[in-house]
Scaffold this motif. Structure first.
Motif, PDB file in Angstrom:
ATOM      1  N   ARG A 114       0.830  -1.213   0.000  1.00 46.28           N
ATOM      2  CA  ARG A 114       0.000   0.000   0.000  1.00 46.28           C
ATOM      3  C   ARG A 114       0.865   1.264   0.000  1.00 46.28           C
ATOM      4  N   GLU A 115       1.926   1.246   0.794  1.00 50.25           N
ATOM      5  CA  GLU A 115       2.801   2.418   0.858  1.00 50.25           C
ATOM      6  C   GLU A 115       3.517   2.654  -0.468  1.00 50.25           C
ATOM      7  N   ILE A 116       3.974   1.583  -1.096  1.00 50.80           N
ATOM      8  CA  ILE A 116       4.625   1.708  -2.403  1.00 50.80           C
ATOM      9  C   ILE A 116       3.641   2.244  -3.435  1.00 50.80           C
ATOM     10  N   LEU A 117       2.435   1.701  -3.428  1.00 46.61           N
ATOM     11  CA  LEU A 117       1.403   2.119  -4.377  1.00 46.61           C
ATOM     12  C   LEU A 117       1.054   3.588  -4.180  1.00 46.61           C
ATOM     13  N   ARG A 118       0.920   4.005  -2.924  1.00 43.34           N
ATOM     14  CA  ARG A 118       0.552   5.391  -2.644  1.00 43.34           C
ATOM     15  C   ARG A 118       1.661   6.356  -3.049  1.00 43.34           C
ATOM     16  N   ASP A 119       2.916   6.003  -2.760  1.00 40.60           N
ATOM     17  CA  ASP A 119       4.028   6.860  -3.158  1.00 40.60           C
ATOM     18  C   ASP A 119       4.095   7.021  -4.671  1.00 40.60           C
ATOM     19  N   PHE A 120       3.853   5.939  -5.404  1.00 39.51           N
ATOM     20  CA  PHE A 120       3.884   5.998  -6.866  1.00 39.51           C
ATOM     21  C   PHE A 120       2.760   6.894  -7.389  1.00 39.51           C
ATOM     22  N   ALA A 121       1.552   6.722  -6.818  1.00 38.96           N
ATOM     23  CA  ALA A 121       0.413   7.526  -7.248  1.00 38.96           C
ATOM     24  C   ALA A 121       0.638   9.004  -6.969  1.00 38.96           C
ATOM     25  N   PHE A 122       1.293   9.305  -5.863  1.00 40.90           N
ATOM     26  CA  PHE A 122       1.543  10.701  -5.499  1.00 40.90           C
ATOM     27  C   PHE A 122       2.380  11.417  -6.561  1.00 40.90           C
ATOM     28  N   TYR A 123       3.297  10.681  -7.191  1.00 40.40           N
ATOM     29  CA  TYR A 123       4.188  11.301  -8.176  1.00 40.40           C
ATOM     30  C   TYR A 123       3.583  11.390  -9.573  1.00 40.40           C
ATOM     31  N   ILE A 124       2.653  10.492  -9.933  1.00 39.00           N
ATOM     32  CA  ILE A 124       2.178  10.480 -11.326  1.00 39.00           C
ATOM     33  C   ILE A 124       0.777  11.060 -11.499  1.00 39.00           C
ATOM     34  N   LEU A 125       0.041  11.230 -10.401  1.00 40.99           N
ATOM     35  CA  LEU A 125      -1.322  11.739 -10.500  1.00 40.99           C
ATOM     36  C   LEU A 125      -1.403  13.186 -10.049  1.00 40.99           C
ATOM     37  N   ASP A 126      -2.310  13.945 -10.695  1.00 42.22           N
ATOM     38  CA  ASP A 126      -2.539  15.304 -10.212  1.00 42.22           C
ATOM     39  C   ASP A 126      -3.391  15.250  -8.950  1.00 42.22           C
ATOM     40  N   ASP A 127      -3.659  16.397  -8.368  1.00 39.82           N
ATOM     41  CA  ASP A 127      -4.336  16.432  -7.078  1.00 39.82           C
ATOM     42  C   ASP A 127      -5.721  15.807  -7.134  1.00 39.82           C
ATOM     43  N   ASP A 128      -6.484  16.101  -8.201  1.00 40.99           N
ATOM     44  CA  ASP A 128      -7.847  15.576  -8.303  1.00 40.99           C
ATOM     45  C   ASP A 128      -7.842  14.052  -8.426  1.00 40.99           C
ATOM     46  N   LEU A 129      -6.978  13.552  -9.307  1.00 41.59           N
ATOM     47  CA  LEU A 129      -6.916  12.104  -9.489  1.00 41.59           C
ATOM     48  C   LEU A 129      -6.352  11.407  -8.246  1.00 41.59           C
ATOM     49  N   CYS A 165     -12.122   5.167 -13.122  1.00 40.08           N
ATOM     50  CA  CYS A 165     -11.546   4.356 -14.201  1.00 40.08           C
ATOM     51  C   CYS A 165     -10.275   4.989 -14.745  1.00 40.08           C
ATOM     52  N   CYS A 166     -10.217   6.317 -14.787  1.00 40.34           N
ATOM     53  CA  CYS A 166      -9.019   7.023 -15.254  1.00 40.34           C
ATOM     54  C   CYS A 166      -7.841   6.744 -14.315  1.00 40.34           C
ATOM     55  N   VAL A 167      -8.096   6.750 -13.001  1.00 36.41           N
ATOM     56  CA  VAL A 167      -7.042   6.449 -12.026  1.00 36.41           C
ATOM     57  C   VAL A 167      -6.549   5.019 -12.205  1.00 36.41           C
ATOM     58  N   ILE A 168      -7.502   4.105 -12.340  1.00 34.16           N
ATOM     59  CA  ILE A 168      -7.122   2.683 -12.497  1.00 34.16           C
ATOM     60  C   ILE A 168      -6.279   2.493 -13.752  1.00 34.16           C
ATOM     61  N   SER A 169      -6.690   3.098 -14.858  1.00 31.29           N
ATOM     62  CA  SER A 169      -5.955   2.967 -16.123  1.00 31.29           C
ATOM     63  C   SER A 169      -4.545   3.552 -16.001  1.00 31.29           C
ATOM     64  N   MET A 171      -2.692   3.925 -13.243  1.00 31.07           N
ATOM     65  CA  MET A 171      -1.861   3.093 -12.368  1.00 31.07           C
ATOM     66  C   MET A 171      -1.420   1.816 -13.073  1.00 31.07           C
ATOM     67  N   ARG A 172      -2.324   1.233 -13.848  1.00 29.55           N
ATOM     68  CA  ARG A 172      -1.949   0.011 -14.578  1.00 29.55           C
ATOM     69  C   ARG A 172      -0.931   0.322 -15.673  1.00 29.55           C
ATOM     70  N   ASP A 173      -1.081   1.447 -16.321  1.00 27.23           N
ATOM     71  CA  ASP A 173      -0.094   1.833 -17.334  1.00 27.23           C
ATOM     72  C   ASP A 173       1.277   2.085 -16.708  1.00 27.23           C
ATOM     73  N   GLY A 174       1.269   2.461 -15.431  1.00 30.02           N
ATOM     74  CA  GLY A 174       2.525   2.716 -14.737  1.00 30.02           C
ATOM     75  C   GLY A 174       3.230   1.460 -14.256  1.00 30.02           C
ATOM     76  N   GLY A 175       2.630   0.292 -14.471  1.00 24.98           N
ATOM     77  CA  GLY A 175       3.294  -0.965 -14.119  1.00 24.98           C
ATOM     78  C   GLY A 175       2.588  -1.808 -13.090  1.00 24.98           C
ATOM     79  N   PHE A 176       1.510  -1.304 -12.471  1.00 26.59           N
ATOM     80  CA  PHE A 176       0.764  -2.074 -11.481  1.00 26.59           C
ATOM     81  C   PHE A 176      -0.388  -2.802 -12.169  1.00 26.59           C
TER      82      PHE A 176
END
Length: 396
Positions: A114-129, A165-169, A171-176
């Motif tokens: 969860r921590e790895i996933l959250r750190d990755f999302a923090f860097y690739i997603l904007d605030d809304d996503l 769905c945009c968030v899921i897509s 994150m999956r494109d990022g390797g998860f």
């Protein structure tokens, strides 16, 4: 208020251990990683001692062990295993730096999935996503799957399904791959059977590296039992000898005490090595089929039996195996694993199931006798409990 004084006598018997005996037991109980620090403290406090790792020489096992029935034959579930005549138990020199491995460390806590996933999302997603991502994270289980469908999540959190769905897509494109899947069918379609988004990631537990105290190898048709050896050596230089012979009384007394202490520690370490070697030999004799991968079952050792062979009490054997590991041809195990009740229970359950299915009317008392003949010693009430666990009924 009246105060009174009474004098009484009471006779008691207590068994106390001397300081030397306590120190010897402490050295026996320490594992490989702990004993180094202990010996360094001992050396610093005693000018007549130096740390040195002395190794056992390769020697042949005792002839009486070679002729022992348990050494020659291991019977398990009706299968006879004969140990080849030239399969002796040996000891060999052992370097403490085994193949350059360094086990003497405890690593820091690892980040969770969860921590790895959250750190990755923090860097690739904007605030809304990222806000939508945290909503999805609240509905994610330990495997990386959603516990609710997207429509319900969107409805409960007043957000759009398209945004989720945009968030899921992303994150999956990022390797998860497969992250936030809604079902196992979707996971299998994306990753294949038996895999999940969290597969291969740490659960956040501390990683413990162990250093075996015993090594059991099978080389050239012989079992090799090796102890990781830490020794102290006596080092009395000329100046100390001069003081002990002609020095002043205080200095002479101090060195004599240190000399006696040094001899004690050296002897205690030798006893520790001999104890561990004996335990290693017993593991080989009792479990040769398991160590040679001809059987998947362990035949547990009895601490009282090993204690009798060493000539010590059972508690000493318990201290000797505490927190220590043995490296074998089939993996590294806690030494206590070869003494544990777990193997006895598993073996007893299997044998009871086999016997009772063949003879449903057998009584618990008769089962106890059959189990004893197979070297499984348990009480009748325990047999009854195991029968109930197996769903094979209670004997009347």
């Amino acid at each position: 208020m009246e105060l009174n004084h009474n004098v009484s006598q009471r006779l008691e018997q207590k068994l106390g251990l001397s300081l030397k005996a306590q120190q010897a037991l402490k050295l026996l109980q320490l594992n490989s990683m702990e004993i180094t620090a202990e010996l360094e403290e001992i050396v610093q406090a005693n000018p007549l001692l130096e740390m040195k790792r002395e190794d056992y020489e390769l020697i042949e096992g005792k002839s009486d062990l070679e002729s022992s029935p348990e050494d020659e034959e291991n019977t398990e579930d009706g299968d006879l295993y004969s140990l080849p005549e030239n399969n002796s138990i040996y000891m060999k020199p052992e370097s403490t730096d085994r193949d350059g491995w360094d086990f003497d460390r405890i690593e820091a806590q690892q980040p969770t999935f969860r921590e790895i996933l959250r750190d990755f999302a923090f860097y690739i997603l904007d605030d809304d996503l990222f806000s939508l991502f945290e909503i999805l994270l609240d509905y994610m289980d330990d495997l990386g799957m959603l516990t609710e469908d997207l429509e319900k999540i969107a409805r409960e959190n007043h957000c759009s399904v398209d945004g989720l769905c945009c968030v899921i897509s992303t994150m999956r494109d990022g390797g998860f791959d497969g992250i936030f899947a809604s079902s196992r069918e979707e996971i299998e379609a994306l990753l294949g059977p038996g895999l999940f988004p969290s597969s291969g990631y740490s659960d956040g537990a501390f990683v413990r590296y162990v250093e075996p105290d015993l090594y059991i190898e099978f080389i050239d048709e012989k079992f090799i039992v090796t102890v990781r050896d830490y020794s102290l050596v006596l080092s009395v230089d000329e100046s100390y000898e001069e003081i002990m012979e002609h020095g002043e009384k205080t200095a002479k007394k101090y060195l004599e005490e240190k000399l006696e202490e040094a001899k004690f520690y050296i002897s205690a370490l030798e006893r520790r090595k001999a104890t561990l070697i004996t335990i290693g030999n017993e593991i080989v004799i009792r479990n040769a089929p398991f160590l040679l991968k001809t059987s998947e079952k362990i035949r547990p050792l009895k601490m009282n039996s090993v204690a009798d062979k060493i000539g010590v009490v059972v508690s000493t054997v318990s201290r000797a195996v505490k927190d220590k590991f043995v490296q074998t041809p089939v993996g590294t195990f806690p030494i206590r694993y070869f003494f544990g009740n777990l193997q006895e229970k598993e073996q007893a359950l299997e044998v009871i199931a086999e016997i009772v299915r063949g003879n449903p009317d057998i009584s618990d008392a008769e089962l106890v006798i059959v189990l004893n003949n197979r070297d499984i010693s348990i009480a009748r009430r325990t047999v009854n409990k195991y029968r109930n666990q197996l769903g094979l009924g209670k004997s009347k």
